[in-house]
Structures are given as C-alpha cells and as structure tokens.
Design a protein around this motif. Structure first.
Motif, short mmCIF file in Angstrom:
data_model
loop_
_atom_site.label_atom_id
_atom_site.label_comp_id
_atom_site.label_asym_id
_atom_site.label_seq_id
_atom_site.Cartn_x
_atom_site.Cartn_y
_atom_site.Cartn_z
N HIS A 197 2.62 -9.71 27.33
CA HIS A 197 2.71 -8.34 26.87
C HIS A 197 1.63 -8.14 25.81
O HIS A 197 1.61 -8.84 24.80
CB HIS A 197 4.10 -8.05 26.28
CG HIS A 197 4.27 -6.63 25.87
ND1 HIS A 197 4.79 -5.69 26.71
CD2 HIS A 197 3.97 -5.99 24.71
CE1 HIS A 197 4.81 -4.52 26.09
NE2 HIS A 197 4.32 -4.69 24.88
N LEU A 198 0.74 -7.18 26.04
CA LEU A 198 -0.40 -6.96 25.16
C LEU A 198 -0.28 -5.63 24.44
O LEU A 198 -0.31 -4.57 25.06
CB LEU A 198 -1.71 -7.01 25.96
CG LEU A 198 -3.00 -6.71 25.20
CD1 LEU A 198 -3.23 -7.76 24.11
CD2 LEU A 198 -4.18 -6.67 26.15
N PHE A 228 -2.96 -17.10 31.52
CA PHE A 228 -1.55 -17.19 31.17
C PHE A 228 -0.72 -17.39 32.43
O PHE A 228 -1.15 -17.10 33.54
CB PHE A 228 -1.08 -15.94 30.41
CG PHE A 228 -0.94 -14.72 31.29
CD1 PHE A 228 0.29 -14.38 31.84
CD2 PHE A 228 -2.03 -13.92 31.57
CE1 PHE A 228 0.42 -13.28 32.66
CE2 PHE A 228 -1.92 -12.81 32.39
CZ PHE A 228 -0.69 -12.48 32.93
N SER A 229 0.49 -17.89 32.25
CA SER A 229 1.48 -17.94 33.31
C SER A 229 2.74 -17.32 32.75
O SER A 229 2.88 -17.17 31.54
CB SER A 229 1.73 -19.38 33.77
OG SER A 229 2.19 -20.15 32.69
N GLU A 236 -1.98 -16.80 36.15
CA GLU A 236 -1.89 -17.94 37.06
C GLU A 236 -0.47 -18.05 37.60
O GLU A 236 0.49 -18.00 36.85
CB GLU A 236 -2.30 -19.22 36.34
CG GLU A 236 -3.74 -19.18 35.88
CD GLU A 236 -4.16 -20.42 35.12
OE1 GLU A 236 -3.28 -21.06 34.48
OE2 GLU A 236 -5.35 -20.75 35.15
N GLY A 237 -0.35 -18.19 38.90
CA GLY A 237 0.95 -18.30 39.54
C GLY A 237 1.34 -16.96 40.15
O GLY A 237 0.93 -15.90 39.69
N ASP A 238 2.15 -17.03 41.20
CA ASP A 238 2.55 -15.82 41.92
C ASP A 238 3.48 -14.92 41.12
O ASP A 238 3.62 -13.75 41.44
CB ASP A 238 3.25 -16.20 43.24
CG ASP A 238 2.28 -16.82 44.22
OD1 ASP A 238 1.06 -16.58 44.09
OD2 ASP A 238 2.74 -17.54 45.13
N THR A 278 7.73 -15.23 27.87
CA THR A 278 6.90 -14.06 27.63
C THR A 278 6.06 -14.31 26.40
O THR A 278 6.57 -14.70 25.35
CB THR A 278 7.75 -12.80 27.42
OG1 THR A 278 8.54 -12.58 28.59
CG2 THR A 278 6.89 -11.59 27.17
N SER A 279 4.76 -14.08 26.53
CA SER A 279 3.85 -14.17 25.40
C SER A 279 3.55 -12.77 24.93
O SER A 279 3.35 -11.86 25.74
CB SER A 279 2.55 -14.87 25.79
OG SER A 279 2.82 -16.17 26.25
#
Length: 140
Positions: free
Chosen positions: A36-37, A31-32, A48-50, A16-17
C-alpha cells in the motif's frame, strides 16, 4: 461499487507493506504479498508472485513503470502500467503513460493519458477432438 469490491477481495497472502505519506523511495522496488503506497516511488514497482497486490492511494505517486498482477490505483502514475490479472482505477486515478491490463474496472473521473490495451488470454492453438456422439445419425 468500488467499496463493495474492496471488501470482497481475498488475497492469499496476509502480509501488507505500507509506505507512508511523505516517504520517498528512489530506486526499483520488488515486493510480494500486498503493498500500500501513500508516499512516492521514483523507479519501477514489481510485484512478484501471482497474488501480489499493489494499492496506490490518492496521496501516492509513482514516477516509473508498474508491473504487477493485481492493482488498485487512486493516485498519480507517470510511466507505463502492466497489470496481468485485475486492475481497478478509482475516481482520482491518473496515469500518464501506456496501460496494459487483463481485466479492468474504471470509475468515473479516472484518467489515462496514453494507449490502453487489453492483454488477451493465451488462445487455444488446437481445436478439441470432435465428440463421437455428435457424429451419429439423428433420426428425422
């Protein structure tokens, strides 16, 4: 209802970023995993990514387009939002732009000022072959 679902969520990525409150990013962001913003992004947000999961807190803002598979929005978005899988709009969500989603959960108080459209699943182009058992005569 929203809090119960938050605990049931299971993401395959444990990364998690966090973009903290007071932080401003000018430019596009890819991001992948999970993002959390709490701050502000002026540009496109692309997951990016499912399994990519975007969370916008009540303090967060996005001035630009959002394209992600999964999202929980509780802040302010000025721009179009495209969510290919599941979108949750929390009570303080405000979207000034068009919204495209596949599955939507919208809490009382959430606002969308723009067009809302559902992305349908790919329709089956062929009918399935008839079942041979159904063609047999049934005695009266």
């Amino acid at each position: 209802m929203l809090n119960r679902r938050r605990n049931e969520r299971n993401t395959t990525s444990h990364e998690t970023s966090l973009i903290a409150r007071g932080t401003v990013i000018r430019g596009d962001l890819r991001f992948s995993g999970a993002l959390h913003l709490d701050g502000s992004i002026e540009g496109t947000v692309l997951g990016e990514g499912d399994d990519a999961m975007f969370t916008l807190s009540e303090h967060g803002q996005v001035h630009g387009e959002i394209r992600v598979p999964h999202a929980v929005i509780n802040g302010h978005v000025t721009g179009d939002v495209h969510v290919s899988a599941r979108l949750e709009l929390a009570p303080q969500a405000r979207i000034d732009g068009d919204l495209r989603y596949h599955t939507l959960e919208m809490a009382a108080g959430a606002q969308v000022n723009g067009r809302i459209s559902r992305q349908a699943e790919d329709a089956q182009r062929e009918l399935p072959a008839p079942d041979a058992e159904l063609d047999e005569a049934v005695p009266a």
